[in-house]
Design a protein around this motif. Structure first.
Motif, short mmCIF file in Angstrom:
data_model
loop_
_atom_site.label_atom_id
_atom_site.label_comp_id
_atom_site.label_asym_id
_atom_site.label_seq_id
_atom_site.Cartn_x
_atom_site.Cartn_y
_atom_site.Cartn_z
N ARG A 33 0.83 -1.21 0.00
CA ARG A 33 0.00 0.00 0.00
C ARG A 33 0.87 1.26 0.00
NH1 ARG A 33 -5.04 1.14 -1.77
NH2 ARG A 33 -5.97 2.86 -0.60
N CYS B 14 1.41 -3.45 10.81
CA CYS B 14 0.22 -3.84 10.04
C CYS B 14 0.55 -3.84 8.55
CB CYS B 14 -0.97 -2.91 10.34
SG CYS B 14 -0.69 -1.17 9.98
N PHE B 15 -0.32 -4.51 7.80
CA PHE B 15 -0.20 -4.63 6.35
C PHE B 15 -1.41 -3.97 5.68
CE2 PHE B 15 2.43 -7.93 8.05
CZ PHE B 15 3.44 -8.18 7.13
N LEU B 16 -1.26 -3.65 4.40
CA LEU B 16 -2.36 -3.13 3.57
C LEU B 16 -2.84 -1.75 4.00
CD1 LEU B 16 -4.42 -6.44 3.29
CD2 LEU B 16 -2.63 -5.58 1.77
N VAL C 130 -3.90 0.15 10.76
CA VAL C 130 -4.90 -0.93 10.75
C VAL C 130 -4.88 -1.62 12.11
CG1 VAL C 130 -5.67 -3.03 9.60
CG2 VAL C 130 -4.51 -1.22 8.28
N ILE D 124 -9.91 -6.26 5.49
CA ILE D 124 -8.54 -5.76 5.44
C ILE D 124 -7.86 -5.95 6.79
CG2 ILE D 124 -7.14 -3.66 5.22
CD1 ILE D 124 -9.15 -2.69 3.11
N SER E 271 -4.64 -8.28 7.43
CA SER E 271 -3.48 -7.66 8.03
C SER E 271 -3.02 -8.43 9.26
CB SER E 271 -3.77 -6.21 8.41
OG SER E 271 -2.69 -5.63 9.12
N GLU E 272 -3.96 -8.82 10.10
CA GLU E 272 -3.62 -9.57 11.32
C GLU E 272 -3.02 -10.93 10.97
OE1 GLU E 272 -3.88 -8.79 14.84
OE2 GLU E 272 -3.69 -6.90 13.74
N LYS F 40 0.48 -10.36 9.78
CA LYS F 40 1.32 -9.96 10.91
C LYS F 40 1.76 -11.18 11.71
CE LYS F 40 1.18 -6.95 14.99
NZ LYS F 40 0.35 -5.96 15.73
N ALA G 177 5.78 -5.18 5.39
CA ALA G 177 4.67 -4.54 6.10
C ALA G 177 4.59 -3.08 5.71
CB ALA G 177 4.85 -4.69 7.60
N ASP G 178 3.39 -2.52 5.65
CA ASP G 178 3.25 -1.09 5.35
C ASP G 178 3.64 -0.23 6.54
OD1 ASP G 178 1.80 -0.67 2.57
OD2 ASP G 178 0.95 -2.46 3.48
#
Length: 348
Positions: free
Chosen positions: A254, A297-299, A303, A318, A322-323, A326, A339-340
């Motif tokens: 992202r 977190c991701f995306l 988050v 999302i 993300s979790e 992670k 990761a973002d």
């Protein structure tokens, strides 16, 4: 005399020269001529010649002086000191006409700032919160130790730290946001105090804190302001203290999308600055040493699984993904570099 919490008052120092301060009527006085107003028990520890990390610093300083000279009522929400877009500010002003319509426990300032502080997943919740989203903080039990939350805004992480057992002190340049944090902390009955100040000139004594935390703040700083803020955090942290800071990762999926949208140009003003994991580790290691990097977190940025129930279905998916990523990054360490949002921590 001022009405500042005694445990906060004990560690306050002049941000310009580090001097101890004397109490006066609604003011703190430095022996070198610096003067700091106190608004509703919140010390406004700003000086004229500081560089701004956020434009609201000047507005907060001016508002505190107006209160100190009796030209402004101290019970306002200080909307002119809140850092948000004109559209959100107009919505916030309109919401004040019908405070009774807000759900119980929801502060209008926090509800209006949720997009600015929590990230794009919360866009549809601006001004429409049904509860205040307080996340879980990734720190060990506090046991009464003192935590500094740099860039606290309306106080979500300060309250999270206090619920974890810390005596939390939140700092932010926005007077209106800090007063909202104070109201929320009192409503949540947690041990937290707040200061209006700047991350690049922390108004505290050396080695005053057991833990220093920051989320969704330093990622907006240019290199010079980031370096100065980290050095200040190192100064006020005890030798055996813990540091935990969230930053944006340039290599996140992202994050790459957002960088491409602005043609990979350097951010301006309070834009997010995207740095690679290598750049982040080099910067933090230079100041703290022995720093580790982990996925937050991701995306996207901000988050949080603790807020899942507030979000629409698409955004809940999302959060769930993300979790899952992670947790997977703990087993597959290289994934943290994708990761973002990442955490830098010391000690490892």
């Amino acid at each position: 005399m001022t009405s500042i919490s005694p445990w906060l008052r004990a560690i306050l120092r002049c941000p310009a020269d580090g001097s101890e301060l004397a109490d006066a009527e609604n003011r703190l006085l430095c022996p070198h001529g610096h003067e700091f107003g106190v608004v509703e028990g919140v010390p406004v520890m700003l000086t004229e010649n500081q560089d701004e990390t956020l434009w609201v610093r000047s507005a907060s300083l001016a508002a505190a002086r107006e209160v100190g000279h009796g030209n402004r009522a101290p019970d306002e929400l200080f909307l002119d000191t809140i850092g948000c877009t004109p559209e959100i500010l107009a919505r916030l002003s309109a919401s004040l006409a019908d405070l009774d319509a807000l759900p119980a426990g929801v502060d209008p300032v926090a509800s209006s700032l949720v997009l600015a502080t929590n990230g794009l997943l919360y866009k549809g919740l601006t001004g429409r919160l049904t509860r205040i989203p307080i996340p879980a903080i990734s720190l060990p039990e506090g046991g009464g130790r003192i935590l500094l939350d740099v860039g606290c805004s309306w106080g979500r992480w300060s309250i999270a730290g206090a619920r974890r057992g810390y005596r939390a002190i939140g700092l932010d340049p926005s007077l209106g946001a800090v007063l909202a944090a104070k109201r929320l902390a009192e409503r949540c009955a947690v041990q937290a105090a707040f200061v209006v100040g700047d991350a690049t000139a922390l108004p505290f004594s050396n080695r005053a804190f057991d833990a220093a935390f920051s989320y969704s703040v330093l990622q907006h700083f240019g290199s010079q302001a980031l370096d100065q803020s980290l050095r200040e955090m190192r100064r006020v942290l005890r030798e055996d203290g813990r540091m935990l800071v969230q930053m944006a990762n340039a290599l996140g999926v992202r994050s790459l999308y957002h960088q491409a949208r602005r043609r990979f140009a350097e951010g301006q003003l309070f834009d997010v600055r995207y740095r690679t994991p290598g750049e982040l580790l080099a910067t933090f290691n230079r100041i703290f040493g022995d720093v580790s990097l982990a996925a937050d977190c991701f995306l996207g940025l901000g988050v949080q699984s603790s807020d899942r129930d507030l979000l629409p279905l698409r955004n809940r998916l999302i959060v769930d993904l993300s979790e899952a990523l992670k947790k997977l990054s703990v087993r597959i360490p290289w994934m943290r570099y994708c990761a973002d949002s990442v955490y830098l921590s010391h000690p490892q």
